[in-house]
Design a protein around this motif. Structure first.
Motif, short mmCIF file in Angstrom:
data_model
loop_
_atom_site.label_atom_id
_atom_site.label_comp_id
_atom_site.label_asym_id
_atom_site.label_seq_id
_atom_site.Cartn_x
_atom_site.Cartn_y
_atom_site.Cartn_z
N ASN A 11 0.82 -1.21 0.00
CA ASN A 11 0.00 0.00 0.00
C ASN A 11 0.86 1.26 0.00
O ASN A 11 0.52 2.25 -0.65
CB ASN A 11 -0.97 0.00 1.19
N GLN A 18 0.86 6.28 -7.34
CA GLN A 18 -0.53 6.46 -7.76
C GLN A 18 -0.71 7.46 -8.90
O GLN A 18 -1.65 7.36 -9.68
CB GLN A 18 -1.40 6.84 -6.57
N THR A 62 -4.85 -4.76 -4.82
CA THR A 62 -5.35 -3.40 -4.63
C THR A 62 -6.64 -3.36 -3.82
O THR A 62 -7.40 -2.42 -3.92
CB THR A 62 -5.60 -2.73 -5.99
N ASP A 63 -6.87 -4.38 -3.00
CA ASP A 63 -8.13 -4.42 -2.25
C ASP A 63 -8.23 -3.32 -1.19
O ASP A 63 -9.32 -2.99 -0.74
CB ASP A 63 -8.35 -5.79 -1.63
N GLN A 64 -7.11 -2.71 -0.81
CA GLN A 64 -7.13 -1.66 0.20
C GLN A 64 -6.68 -0.31 -0.34
O GLN A 64 -6.70 0.68 0.38
CB GLN A 64 -6.24 -2.04 1.38
N ALA A 65 -6.26 -0.27 -1.58
CA ALA A 65 -5.78 0.97 -2.18
C ALA A 65 -6.30 1.07 -3.61
O ALA A 65 -6.13 0.15 -4.39
CB ALA A 65 -4.25 1.01 -2.18
N ASP A 66 -6.92 2.18 -3.92
CA ASP A 66 -7.47 2.39 -5.25
C ASP A 66 -6.35 2.86 -6.19
O ASP A 66 -5.54 3.70 -5.83
CB ASP A 66 -8.58 3.45 -5.18
N THR A 67 -6.33 2.30 -7.38
CA THR A 67 -5.32 2.68 -8.37
C THR A 67 -5.88 2.50 -9.76
O THR A 67 -6.78 1.69 -9.97
CB THR A 67 -4.03 1.83 -8.21
N HIS A 68 -5.37 3.26 -10.71
CA HIS A 68 -5.81 3.12 -12.09
C HIS A 68 -4.99 2.06 -12.84
O HIS A 68 -5.28 1.73 -13.97
CB HIS A 68 -5.74 4.46 -12.84
N GLU A 71 -4.19 -5.01 -12.41
CA GLU A 71 -3.53 -6.04 -11.60
C GLU A 71 -2.30 -6.59 -12.34
O GLU A 71 -1.25 -6.79 -11.73
CB GLU A 71 -4.54 -7.16 -11.30
#
Length: 91
Positions: A11, A18, A62-68, A71
């Motif tokens: 994270n 990001q 990325t289950d705890q952090a949003d990203t563009h 995977e």
């Protein structure tokens, strides 16, 4: 390293990348240098271990952090970063 303790490392790295549009060699070098300089928690070996554990994790990273970033992109980036951290830093 505990079962999910790698998530904190991941994270932190995700937060640091990001705003990067592409996770290329320049970003790998910047993050590896940041780990070496102490800008991320843990040293090179600890971060590499966390990345290796994350890459073995079957679920999304990325289950705890949003990203563009997808995977697939993230896993490729983490493999490159782990390899970069396994070589001694340049002096």
């Amino acid at each position: 390293m505990g079962t999910d303790s790698w998530k904190g490392h991941v994270n932190g790295i995700l937060y640091g990348v990001q705003f990067d549009r592409v996770l290329d060699d320049t970003v790998v070098t910047r993050v590896a240098d940041g780990v070496t300089a102490g800008l991320y928690p843990g040293g090179r070996a600890e971060t590499r271990e966390a990345l290796d554990q994350a890459l073995r994790f079957p679920g999304p990273l990325t289950d705890q952090a949003d990203t563009h970033h997808s995977e697939v992109e993230l896993r490729s980036f983490f493999r490159q970063l782990s390899a970069a951290l396994s070589t001694p830093p340049s002096s």
